[in-house]
Design a protein around this motif. Structure first.
Motif, PDB file in Angstrom:
ATOM      1  N   GLY A  55       0.780  -1.226   0.000  1.00 10.76           N
ATOM      2  CA  GLY A  55       0.000   0.000   0.000  1.00 10.76           C
ATOM      3  C   GLY A  55       0.809   1.271   0.000  1.00 10.76           C
ATOM      4  N   GLY A  56       2.089   1.194   0.249  1.00 11.48           N
ATOM      5  CA  GLY A  56       2.922   2.388   0.203  1.00 11.48           C
ATOM      6  C   GLY A  56       2.594   3.388   1.302  1.00 11.48           C
ATOM      7  N   PHE A  57       2.862   4.665   1.009  1.00 10.30           N
ATOM      8  CA  PHE A  57       2.632   5.741   1.967  1.00 10.30           C
ATOM      9  C   PHE A  57       1.163   6.146   1.990  1.00 10.30           C
ATOM     10  N   GLY A  58       0.755   6.716   3.106  1.00  7.14           N
ATOM     11  CA  GLY A  58      -0.595   7.241   3.235  1.00  7.14           C
ATOM     12  C   GLY A  58      -0.684   8.183   4.418  1.00  7.14           C
ATOM     13  N   TRP A  59      -1.778   8.912   4.516  1.00  2.00           N
ATOM     14  CA  TRP A  59      -2.068   9.828   5.621  1.00  2.00           C
ATOM     15  C   TRP A  59      -3.521  10.214   5.545  1.00  2.00           C
ATOM     16  N   GLY A  60      -3.977  10.944   6.560  1.00  2.00           N
ATOM     17  CA  GLY A  60      -5.383  11.342   6.609  1.00  2.00           C
ATOM     18  C   GLY A  60      -6.257  10.279   7.271  1.00  2.00           C
ATOM     19  N   TYR A  61      -5.640   9.247   7.787  1.00  2.00           N
ATOM     20  CA  TYR A  61      -6.307   8.165   8.516  1.00  2.00           C
ATOM     21  C   TYR A  61      -5.230   7.530   9.385  1.00  2.00           C
ATOM     22  N   ASN A  62      -5.576   6.547  10.188  1.00  2.00           N
ATOM     23  CA  ASN A  62      -4.562   5.866  10.968  1.00  2.00           C
ATOM     24  C   ASN A  62      -4.543   4.409  10.545  1.00  2.00           C
ATOM     25  N   GLY A  63      -3.499   4.018   9.834  1.00  2.00           N
ATOM     26  CA  GLY A  63      -3.375   2.659   9.330  1.00  2.00           C
ATOM     27  C   GLY A  63      -1.964   2.378   8.864  1.00  2.00           C
ATOM     28  N   GLY A  64      -1.807   1.324   8.069  1.00  2.00           N
ATOM     29  CA  GLY A  64      -0.495   0.888   7.626  1.00  2.00           C
ATOM     30  C   GLY A  64       0.255   1.913   6.803  1.00  2.00           C
TER      31      GLY A  64
END
Length: 156
Positions: A55-64
């Motif tokens: 899934g790579g990078f992410g933000w705006g939520y709390n997850g992997g």
């Protein structure tokens, strides 16, 4: 080691079919002074998520994805090398329990609140991390937290 000012710049990816899909990007930039600093920033490096297939990078939520972003930003800001070498990565063992807690609190305090595109200065990351360590009475600080950069008085 001399303090190096940098800005972390997150750009949300675009979903869709394989031809349109673009993963989120996490850039490390050298900020430029002045009102156009965002347009004139020099990209120092493009951080990569080791486990992009998850899934790579992410933000705006709390997850992997948020945890991977936090690991990359903290490893870079604290001059710890890669998230894997620092014990911050979710996919590598052993993990450092203190750094894992730091990573997850960084997700909650910063990354889960961010929108599609954001910028965050290294000085802010270092000051937050120093406070985090002090609140938990952790005496052994990463070297980058020993001498924080001076506060700059920004005119209003």
């Amino acid at each position: 080691m001399a303090y190096e000012d940098r800005t972390y710049h997150g750009i949300q990816g675009v979903g869709g079919d394989k031809e349109e899909r673009r993963p989120a990007r996490l850039l490390v930039e050298k900020p430029e002074d002045g009102p156009t600093q965002r347009r004139n920033a020099t990209v120092l490096r493009d951080l990569k998520a080791k486990d992009e297939e998850l899934g790579g990078f992410g933000w705006g939520y709390n997850g992997g994805g948020t945890s991977r972003t936090a690991a990359a930003v903290l490893a870079d800001a604290l001059d710890l090398g890669t998230p894997e070498k620092a014990g911050l990565s979710m996919s590598e063992w052993p993990q450092d329990d203190t750094l894992v807690a730091l990573r997850e609190d960084f997700c909650v305090d910063f990354l889960s609140q961010f929108c599609d595109e954001w910028r965050l200065g290294r000085a802010a990351v270092l000051r937050w991390a120093r406070g985090w360590y002090l609140q938990r009475d952790v005496a052994e600080l990463p070297a980058a937290l020993h001498d924080l950069p001076p506060l700059v008085n920004v005119g209003v």
